[in-house]
Design a protein around this motif. Structure first.
Motif, PDB file in Angstrom:
ATOM      1  N   VAL A   4       0.798  -1.217   0.000  1.00  0.00           N
ATOM      2  CA  VAL A   4       0.000   0.000   0.000  1.00  0.00           C
ATOM      3  C   VAL A   4       0.833   1.270   0.000  1.00  0.00           C
ATOM      4  CG1 VAL A   4      -1.775   1.246   1.268  1.00  0.00           C
ATOM      5  CG2 VAL A   4      -1.841  -1.232   1.171  1.00  0.00           C
ATOM      6  N   GLY A   5       1.759   1.468   0.894  1.00  0.00           N
ATOM      7  CA  GLY A   5       2.449   2.742   1.046  1.00  0.00           C
ATOM      8  C   GLY A   5       3.718   2.848   0.226  1.00  0.00           C
ATOM      9  N   PRO A   6       4.270   4.082   0.106  1.00  0.00           N
ATOM     10  CA  PRO A   6       5.487   4.285  -0.673  1.00  0.00           C
ATOM     11  C   PRO A   6       6.662   3.491  -0.143  1.00  0.00           C
ATOM     12  CG  PRO A   6       4.603   6.384   0.117  1.00  0.00           C
ATOM     13  CD  PRO A   6       3.735   5.296   0.641  1.00  0.00           C
ATOM     14  N   LEU A   7       6.806   3.377   1.126  1.00  0.00           N
ATOM     15  CA  LEU A   7       7.921   2.593   1.669  1.00  0.00           C
ATOM     16  C   LEU A   7       7.749   1.128   1.289  1.00  0.00           C
ATOM     17  CD1 LEU A   7       8.428   4.213   5.208  1.00  0.00           C
ATOM     18  CD2 LEU A   7       9.810   4.505   3.160  1.00  0.00           C
ATOM     19  N   ASP A   8       6.496   0.689   1.306  1.00  0.00           N
ATOM     20  CA  ASP A   8       6.236  -0.683   0.884  1.00  0.00           C
ATOM     21  C   ASP A   8       6.582  -0.858  -0.602  1.00  0.00           C
ATOM     22  OD1 ASP A   8       5.344  -1.462   3.397  1.00  0.00           O
ATOM     23  OD2 ASP A   8       3.296  -0.777   2.986  1.00  0.00           O
ATOM     24  N   ARG A   9       6.302   0.170  -1.415  1.00  0.00           N
ATOM     25  CA  ARG A   9       6.622   0.141  -2.850  1.00  0.00           C
ATOM     26  C   ARG A   9       8.137   0.035  -3.046  1.00  0.00           C
ATOM     27  NH1 ARG A   9       1.917  -0.674  -5.283  1.00  0.00           N
ATOM     28  NH2 ARG A   9       0.373   0.923  -4.915  1.00  0.00           N
ATOM     29  N   ILE A  10       8.866   0.802  -2.267  1.00  0.00           N
ATOM     30  CA  ILE A  10      10.336   0.757  -2.362  1.00  0.00           C
ATOM     31  C   ILE A  10      10.817  -0.636  -2.000  1.00  0.00           C
ATOM     32  CG2 ILE A  10      12.486   1.642  -1.369  1.00  0.00           C
ATOM     33  CD1 ILE A  10      11.090   4.392  -1.167  1.00  0.00           C
ATOM     34  N   GLU A  11      10.281  -1.224  -0.954  1.00  0.00           N
ATOM     35  CA  GLU A  11      10.651  -2.587  -0.557  1.00  0.00           C
ATOM     36  C   GLU A  11      10.341  -3.574  -1.685  1.00  0.00           C
ATOM     37  OE1 GLU A  11      12.219  -3.764   2.198  1.00  0.00           O
ATOM     38  OE2 GLU A  11      12.489  -1.664   2.771  1.00  0.00           O
ATOM     39  N   ASP A  12       9.194  -3.357  -2.358  1.00  0.00           N
ATOM     40  CA  ASP A  12       8.833  -4.241  -3.476  1.00  0.00           C
ATOM     41  C   ASP A  12       9.855  -4.138  -4.612  1.00  0.00           C
ATOM     42  OD1 ASP A  12       6.597  -5.154  -2.173  1.00  0.00           O
ATOM     43  OD2 ASP A  12       5.199  -3.779  -3.169  1.00  0.00           O
ATOM     44  N   ILE A  13      10.257  -2.895  -4.896  1.00  0.00           N
ATOM     45  CA  ILE A  13      11.238  -2.686  -5.967  1.00  0.00           C
ATOM     46  C   ILE A  13      12.562  -3.347  -5.607  1.00  0.00           C
ATOM     47  CG2 ILE A  13      12.597  -0.948  -7.205  1.00  0.00           C
ATOM     48  CD1 ILE A  13      10.110   0.901  -6.980  1.00  0.00           C
ATOM     49  N   ILE A  16       9.959  -2.354 -14.069  1.00  0.00           N
ATOM     50  CA  ILE A  16      10.634  -1.536 -13.054  1.00  0.00           C
ATOM     51  C   ILE A  16      10.270  -0.087 -13.233  1.00  0.00           C
ATOM     52  CG2 ILE A  16      12.866  -1.045 -14.100  1.00  0.00           C
ATOM     53  CD1 ILE A  16      12.687  -2.230 -10.640  1.00  0.00           C
ATOM     54  N   ILE A  17      10.173   0.412 -14.477  1.00  0.00           N
ATOM     55  CA  ILE A  17       9.789   1.806 -14.708  1.00  0.00           C
ATOM     56  C   ILE A  17       8.352   2.021 -14.237  1.00  0.00           C
ATOM     57  CG2 ILE A  17       9.294   3.508 -16.514  1.00  0.00           C
ATOM     58  CD1 ILE A  17      11.816   2.539 -17.936  1.00  0.00           C
ATOM     59  N   GLY A  18       7.471   1.071 -14.484  1.00  0.00           N
ATOM     60  CA  GLY A  18       6.077   1.186 -14.013  1.00  0.00           C
ATOM     61  C   GLY A  18       6.013   1.298 -12.489  1.00  0.00           C
ATOM     62  N   MET A  19       6.805   0.472 -11.837  1.00  0.00           N
ATOM     63  CA  MET A  19       6.828   0.503 -10.359  1.00  0.00           C
ATOM     64  C   MET A  19       7.352   1.850  -9.856  1.00  0.00           C
ATOM     65  SD  MET A  19       8.276  -3.345  -9.657  1.00  0.00           S
ATOM     66  CE  MET A  19       8.161  -3.427  -7.909  1.00  0.00           C
ATOM     67  N   LEU A  20       8.408   2.348 -10.490  1.00  0.00           N
ATOM     68  CA  LEU A  20       8.985   3.634 -10.059  1.00  0.00           C
ATOM     69  C   LEU A  20       8.027   4.787 -10.347  1.00  0.00           C
ATOM     70  CD1 LEU A  20      12.713   3.133 -11.155  1.00  0.00           C
ATOM     71  CD2 LEU A  20      11.826   3.240  -8.802  1.00  0.00           C
ATOM     72  N   GLU A  21       7.305   4.726 -11.468  1.00  0.00           N
ATOM     73  CA  GLU A  21       6.348   5.796 -11.768  1.00  0.00           C
ATOM     74  C   GLU A  21       5.189   5.795 -10.776  1.00  0.00           C
ATOM     75  OE1 GLU A  21       5.400   5.327 -15.923  1.00  0.00           O
ATOM     76  OE2 GLU A  21       7.157   6.495 -16.531  1.00  0.00           O
ATOM     77  N   GLU A  22       4.737   4.601 -10.412  1.00  0.00           N
ATOM     78  CA  GLU A  22       3.684   4.534  -9.378  1.00  0.00           C
ATOM     79  C   GLU A  22       4.179   5.155  -8.069  1.00  0.00           C
ATOM     80  OE1 GLU A  22       1.979   0.682  -8.692  1.00  0.00           O
ATOM     81  OE2 GLU A  22       1.751   0.317 -10.836  1.00  0.00           O
ATOM     82  N   LEU A  23       5.418   4.818  -7.750  1.00  0.00           N
ATOM     83  CA  LEU A  23       6.009   5.378  -6.528  1.00  0.00           C
ATOM     84  C   LEU A  23       6.083   6.885  -6.621  1.00  0.00           C
ATOM     85  CD1 LEU A  23       7.408   5.004  -3.785  1.00  0.00           C
ATOM     86  CD2 LEU A  23       9.540   4.651  -5.017  1.00  0.00           C
ATOM     87  N   ARG A  24       6.561   7.392  -7.791  1.00  0.00           N
ATOM     88  CA  ARG A  24       6.648   8.837  -7.987  1.00  0.00           C
ATOM     89  C   ARG A  24       5.261   9.471  -7.888  1.00  0.00           C
ATOM     90  NH1 ARG A  24       9.553  10.895 -13.254  1.00  0.00           N
ATOM     91  NH2 ARG A  24       8.198   9.316 -14.063  1.00  0.00           N
ATOM     92  N   GLY A  25       4.244   8.845  -8.380  1.00  0.00           N
ATOM     93  CA  GLY A  25       2.879   9.366  -8.298  1.00  0.00           C
ATOM     94  C   GLY A  25       2.365   9.422  -6.870  1.00  0.00           C
ATOM     95  N   GLU A  26       2.775   8.443  -6.094  1.00  0.00           N
ATOM     96  CA  GLU A  26       2.317   8.397  -4.694  1.00  0.00           C
ATOM     97  C   GLU A  26       3.091   9.369  -3.796  1.00  0.00           C
ATOM     98  OE1 GLU A  26       2.450   4.485  -3.056  1.00  0.00           O
ATOM     99  OE2 GLU A  26       1.156   3.662  -4.601  1.00  0.00           O
ATOM    100  N   LEU A  27       4.337   9.588  -4.098  1.00  0.00           N
ATOM    101  CA  LEU A  27       5.171  10.396  -3.205  1.00  0.00           C
ATOM    102  C   LEU A  27       4.633  11.803  -2.977  1.00  0.00           C
ATOM    103  CD1 LEU A  27       8.841   9.334  -3.988  1.00  0.00           C
ATOM    104  CD2 LEU A  27       7.503   8.927  -1.936  1.00  0.00           C
ATOM    105  N   PRO A  28       4.207  12.558  -3.980  1.00  0.00           N
ATOM    106  CA  PRO A  28       3.714  13.897  -3.671  1.00  0.00           C
ATOM    107  C   PRO A  28       2.538  13.882  -2.681  1.00  0.00           C
ATOM    108  CG  PRO A  28       4.125  13.711  -6.011  1.00  0.00           C
ATOM    109  CD  PRO A  28       4.288  12.340  -5.409  1.00  0.00           C
ATOM    110  N   GLY A  29       1.613  12.963  -2.872  1.00  0.00           N
ATOM    111  CA  GLY A  29       0.491  12.865  -1.926  1.00  0.00           C
ATOM    112  C   GLY A  29       0.971  12.497  -0.531  1.00  0.00           C
ATOM    113  N   GLU A  30       1.867  11.528  -0.490  1.00  0.00           N
ATOM    114  CA  GLU A  30       2.416  11.107   0.802  1.00  0.00           C
ATOM    115  C   GLU A  30       3.219  12.231   1.445  1.00  0.00           C
ATOM    116  OE1 GLU A  30       2.049   8.265   2.638  1.00  0.00           O
ATOM    117  OE2 GLU A  30       0.521   7.729   1.166  1.00  0.00           O
ATOM    118  N   LEU A  31       3.987  12.933   0.606  1.00  0.00           N
ATOM    119  CA  LEU A  31       4.760  14.053   1.163  1.00  0.00           C
ATOM    120  C   LEU A  31       3.835  15.150   1.672  1.00  0.00           C
ATOM    121  CD1 LEU A  31       7.727  14.307  -1.381  1.00  0.00           C
ATOM    122  CD2 LEU A  31       7.794  13.472   0.972  1.00  0.00           C
TER     123      LEU A  31
END
Length: 173
Positions: free
Chosen positions: A5-14, A37-52
């Motif tokens: 669910v969360g960005p940290l979890d996404r990083i762990e997945d990557i 890998i690019i798809g995963m990183l883009e999802e992470l990038r999309g989530e980070l602004p909201g999380e930040l």
């Protein structure tokens, strides 16, 4: 691959995806699916602004809570200092009142003793004067009785012929 669910979890997945990738022989590199890998990183990038933004909002809320807590602490400290000053002032008033009370009681006792001494002296003087008056009166009574006894003795020695004479008035005392 199942995403968390969360960005940290996404990083762990990557990281787990890259670690699980096939190693290229004689190299430190590995073979990964670039698109995945690019798809995963883009999802992470999309989530980070909201999380930040949420993290910033949480930090701002935390700062507000801390600031409100500090203001409340300052208010409580100010009230405590005011109460302390009031109690110290009240204590000083009580101490001052107790001193004044002791002084007044001491003066009253001294005045009462002075009045007792004056009354005792007045009563003693009055009784001494009354004693002198009674002694003079007693002396006069004794003289009167002595004269009466003397006259009686004179009258009892008088013969029958003297009894017919009219009685003479007694001398005045």
């Amino acid at each position: 691959m199942e995403y968390r669910v969360g960005p940290l979890d996404r990083i762990e997945d990557i990281v787990a995806y890259v670690e699980a990738a096939k190693a290229i022989p004689m190299s430190r590199n590995c073979k990964v699916d670039r698109a995945e890998i690019i798809g995963m990183l883009e999802e992470l990038r999309g989530e980070l602004p909201g999380e930040l933004r949420r993290a910033d909002a949480m930090l701002a809320e935390r700062d507000k809570i801390i600031e409100a807590g500090e203001k409340e602490a300052e208010r409580i400290i100010a009230e405590a200092e005011d109460e302390h000053a009031r109690l110290v002032s009240a204590h000083e008033v009580v101490v001052s009142a107790e001193r004044e009370g002791h002084r007044i009681v001491s003066e009253a006792r001294n005045e009462a003793q002075r009045l007792r001494d004056e009354v005792d002296e007045y009563v003693d003087t009055t009784l001494a004067n009354f004693e002198q008056f009674l002694q003079r009166a007693l002396a006069g009574v004794e003289r009167g009785r002595d004269k009466m006894h003397a006259l009686r003795e004179i009258g009892s020695f008088a013969g029958p012929s003297q009894q017919a004479e009219p009685e003479k008035p007694l001398p005045s005392i």
